[in-house]
Structures are given as structure tokens and as C-alpha cells.
Design a protein around this motif. Sequence first.
Motif, PDB file in Angstrom:
ATOM      1  N   ASN A 160       8.117  -4.079   6.116  1.00 64.08           N
ATOM      2  CA  ASN A 160       8.151  -2.997   5.149  1.00 64.08           C
ATOM      3  C   ASN A 160       6.840  -2.234   5.048  1.00 64.08           C
ATOM      4  N   LYS A 161       5.856  -2.586   5.842  1.00 60.79           N
ATOM      5  CA  LYS A 161       4.545  -1.966   5.694  1.00 60.79           C
ATOM      6  C   LYS A 161       4.217  -1.048   6.871  1.00 60.79           C
ATOM      7  N   LEU A 162       5.255  -0.371   7.387  1.00 61.46           N
ATOM      8  CA  LEU A 162       5.044   0.494   8.535  1.00 61.46           C
ATOM      9  C   LEU A 162       5.789   1.810   8.329  1.00 61.46           C
ATOM     10  N   PHE A 163       5.070   2.914   8.485  1.00 61.24           N
ATOM     11  CA  PHE A 163       5.661   4.238   8.393  1.00 61.24           C
ATOM     12  C   PHE A 163       5.532   4.922   9.747  1.00 61.24           C
ATOM     13  N   HIS A 164       6.579   5.646  10.112  1.00 58.29           N
ATOM     14  CA  HIS A 164       6.544   6.376  11.380  1.00 58.29           C
ATOM     15  C   HIS A 164       6.043   7.789  11.124  1.00 58.29           C
ATOM     16  N   ILE A 165       5.012   8.201  11.869  1.00 63.13           N
ATOM     17  CA  ILE A 165       4.422   9.518  11.721  1.00 63.13           C
ATOM     18  C   ILE A 165       4.483  10.200  13.070  1.00 63.13           C
ATOM     19  N   GLN A 166       5.482  11.077  13.238  1.00 63.62           N
ATOM     20  CA  GLN A 166       5.721  11.726  14.518  1.00 63.62           C
ATOM     21  C   GLN A 166       5.738  10.668  15.627  1.00 63.62           C
ATOM     22  N   ASN A 167       4.786  10.702  16.544  1.00 65.87           N
ATOM     23  CA  ASN A 167       4.779   9.738  17.643  1.00 65.87           C
ATOM     24  C   ASN A 167       3.852   8.555  17.380  1.00 65.87           C
ATOM     25  N   GLU A 168       3.354   8.453  16.152  1.00 67.36           N
ATOM     26  CA  GLU A 168       2.451   7.365  15.810  1.00 67.36           C
ATOM     27  C   GLU A 168       3.028   6.559  14.655  1.00 67.36           C
ATOM     28  N   HIS A 169       2.400   5.422  14.392  1.00 63.57           N
ATOM     29  CA  HIS A 169       2.810   4.577  13.285  1.00 63.57           C
ATOM     30  C   HIS A 169       1.656   4.420  12.304  1.00 63.57           C
ATOM     31  N   LEU A 170       1.981   4.530  11.028  1.00 67.26           N
ATOM     32  CA  LEU A 170       0.993   4.370   9.970  1.00 67.26           C
ATOM     33  C   LEU A 170       1.228   3.016   9.309  1.00 67.26           C
ATOM     34  N   ALA A 171       0.312   2.091   9.518  1.00 71.80           N
ATOM     35  CA  ALA A 171       0.438   0.755   8.941  1.00 71.80           C
ATOM     36  C   ALA A 171      -0.214   0.715   7.568  1.00 71.80           C
ATOM     37  N   LEU A 172       0.414  -0.010   6.654  1.00 74.01           N
ATOM     38  CA  LEU A 172      -0.153  -0.217   5.334  1.00 74.01           C
ATOM     39  C   LEU A 172      -0.711  -1.628   5.249  1.00 74.01           C
ATOM     40  N   GLU A 173      -1.731  -1.801   4.423  1.00 72.07           N
ATOM     41  CA  GLU A 173      -2.309  -3.125   4.253  1.00 72.07           C
ATOM     42  C   GLU A 173      -2.701  -3.327   2.797  1.00 72.07           C
ATOM     43  N   PRO A 174      -2.800  -4.584   2.346  1.00 76.20           N
ATOM     44  CA  PRO A 174      -3.130  -4.854   0.945  1.00 76.20           C
ATOM     45  C   PRO A 174      -4.604  -4.643   0.651  1.00 76.20           C
ATOM     46  N   ARG A 175      -4.878  -4.093  -0.517  1.00 72.54           N
ATOM     47  CA  ARG A 175      -6.239  -3.962  -1.025  1.00 72.54           C
ATOM     48  C   ARG A 175      -6.234  -4.450  -2.476  1.00 72.54           C
ATOM     49  N   THR A 176      -7.404  -4.753  -2.995  1.00 72.87           N
ATOM     50  CA  THR A 176      -7.513  -5.165  -4.396  1.00 72.87           C
ATOM     51  C   THR A 176      -8.679  -4.444  -5.057  1.00 72.87           C
ATOM     52  N   ILE A 177      -8.589  -4.313  -6.383  1.00 80.40           N
ATOM     53  CA  ILE A 177      -9.669  -3.769  -7.204  1.00 80.40           C
ATOM     54  C   ILE A 177      -9.836  -4.670  -8.422  1.00 80.40           C
ATOM     55  N   LEU A 178     -10.832  -4.353  -9.235  1.00 80.61           N
ATOM     56  CA  LEU A 178     -11.090  -5.088 -10.475  1.00 80.61           C
ATOM     57  C   LEU A 178     -11.222  -6.583 -10.197  1.00 80.61           C
ATOM     58  N   ASP A 179     -12.112  -6.913  -9.262  1.00 82.47           N
ATOM     59  CA  ASP A 179     -12.386  -8.310  -8.928  1.00 82.47           C
ATOM     60  C   ASP A 179     -11.134  -9.067  -8.506  1.00 82.47           C
ATOM     61  N   GLY A 180     -10.277  -8.390  -7.760  1.00 82.91           N
ATOM     62  CA  GLY A 180      -9.089  -9.032  -7.220  1.00 82.91           C
ATOM     63  C   GLY A 180      -7.952  -9.180  -8.206  1.00 82.91           C
ATOM     64  N   GLU A 181      -8.001  -8.468  -9.338  1.00 82.95           N
ATOM     65  CA  GLU A 181      -6.964  -8.629 -10.354  1.00 82.95           C
ATOM     66  C   GLU A 181      -5.814  -7.643 -10.218  1.00 82.95           C
ATOM     67  N   ILE A 182      -6.018  -6.558  -9.464  1.00 79.23           N
ATOM     68  CA  ILE A 182      -4.962  -5.587  -9.210  1.00 79.23           C
ATOM     69  C   ILE A 182      -4.845  -5.406  -7.702  1.00 79.23           C
ATOM     70  N   GLY A 183      -3.626  -5.546  -7.183  1.00 75.37           N
ATOM     71  CA  GLY A 183      -3.384  -5.382  -5.761  1.00 75.37           C
ATOM     72  C   GLY A 183      -2.433  -4.231  -5.499  1.00 75.37           C
ATOM     73  N   PHE A 184      -2.486  -3.678  -4.287  1.00 78.13           N
ATOM     74  CA  PHE A 184      -1.641  -2.546  -3.904  1.00 78.13           C
ATOM     75  C   PHE A 184      -1.722  -2.390  -2.392  1.00 78.13           C
ATOM     76  N   TYR A 185      -0.816  -1.582  -1.851  1.00 74.38           N
ATOM     77  CA  TYR A 185      -0.830  -1.277  -0.426  1.00 74.38           C
ATOM     78  C   TYR A 185      -1.165   0.189  -0.207  1.00 74.38           C
ATOM     79  N   ILE A 186      -2.061   0.466   0.736  1.00 74.55           N
ATOM     80  CA  ILE A 186      -2.380   1.819   1.150  1.00 74.55           C
ATOM     81  C   ILE A 186      -2.530   1.822   2.674  1.00 74.55           C
ATOM     82  N   PRO A 187      -2.571   3.002   3.302  1.00 78.41           N
ATOM     83  CA  PRO A 187      -2.720   3.042   4.756  1.00 78.41           C
ATOM     84  C   PRO A 187      -3.955   2.286   5.237  1.00 78.41           C
TER      85      PRO A 187
END
Length: 226
Positions: free
Chosen positions: A46-73
Motif C-alpha cells: 500500500n505504500k507505492l504510487f505510480h507516477i507516469q513511468n516511475e514509482h513513488l514510494a512512501l515511507e514512515p516518518r515520526t515527529i514529536l520525539d516519535g509520538e506521531i507517525g505518518f507516511y510521506i514520499p
Amino acid sequence: MNYLDEHIVSLKAKLMDQTTANNGGLQSIPAQNQESEQNGSMSEQNKLFHIQNEHLALEPRTILDGEIGFYIPKSFSPMPMEQAAMKYPSEHRPQDIYTSAEGTINISFNPTDSFLQVDELSEFVEQMADVLRSVQPIRNWLGSEMFINHSGLSIGRIRFIAAGIDGNLYNELLLFIQKGRVVIGSFSCLEAEHEAWLPVAEYWGQSLRVLTPSPYSANEKGMIPR
């Protein structure tokens, strides 16, 4: 002045900075989510987007000393301090800013000093929307709403098109509560490209979650929801 009005006044400057990013050229890249999420799970498929002839992978990041997580490219990186100071020339600039390689798409987070109960968030979001309509050069108001994302987090969403330096900007604000404190998340890109990037913005919002702090980084062990 009532309780919520006091919070609105204190956050006005932060909102101005969160929604006034510089912009530049952005190539058209119609993104398309390749897999659907089920029951809020975030599997590798679920962490892969198709962009024309390329693929945009998403990965997890955290903020606030690891208390909030999210996925971005995966290609997005923290904005250097010098660039952030130029893009958000104020002491109220967002605390965490991630930007695309070209610097044309930005995702940021700004924890505030305002504390609310979850049942106060909806009214708060509507008041914030009124403030934005009064202080921003709005070109197209796209509305505000409350939703509960896949992790069960209550989020207020505000979307609008505003005039930017080199063209109109699409802005999407997400307001949610973490340990009683209001956090403002922001996604921005050129209006001409916003439809292409809406799937990424949607995934970002749906992936937001409160985490149990771990001695391992999110990239190594993944995000552990509470």
C-alpha cells in the motif's frame, strides 16, 4: 472573548506562516494509488504510487520525539534551516518541514500551545476556517470537514486555493490533538498539480497516528500504534 476565541487569536500568526510557502515550477505527475488500504493497515503493497513511468514510494516518518507517525514520499527530506528561514520568514514557522527534491511540494507540522478536548475540535476547526477566509488571498475555497482516519484519529481538514508568488497554491491543513495539544499539519503544492498529488495528501492524512515510543527508528521497525 471566549475560551476558543483566545486560542484562535494565539494561532493566527502560525496559520499565516503555515500557508504562505514560496513556490516554483512543478512537473505534472498524475499519481495513482496502486493498492487500497483495508481496515487501516499499511502493508508494503500500500505504500507505492505510480507516477507516469516511475514509482513513488512512501515511507514512515515520526515527529514529536516519535509520538506521531505518518507516511510521506521517500524522496522528501527535511528542509534545511536556511531554506526554511527564507520560505517561512517568521519565528512562527512550522517545527517540522519536509519538501520534495525540487522544493515545490511541502508537508509540515506545527505543534501549538493550544490545548483542547477532542469534542471541541470541530468548533475550533470552523473558527480557524473563518480566520483563514479573512486573512488569506483565497482564490477558491474548497471547504472544511471533520473525519476519523484509519487509526481512529479525529482530524479537522481545511482545503483552499490561495494566491502565491508564482501562481495559485493548493493548501490542505489537518488539525488534530496529541496529548491534549492542537497540532497543525500542512500540505501545499501548485494548484495546477494538486489533483495529481491528492492521493499522496490523502494517504498522508489517513496514515497519521499516535505511536508508542520505541528505541528503534520508524524506518527500521515500523510504526507501533497505541
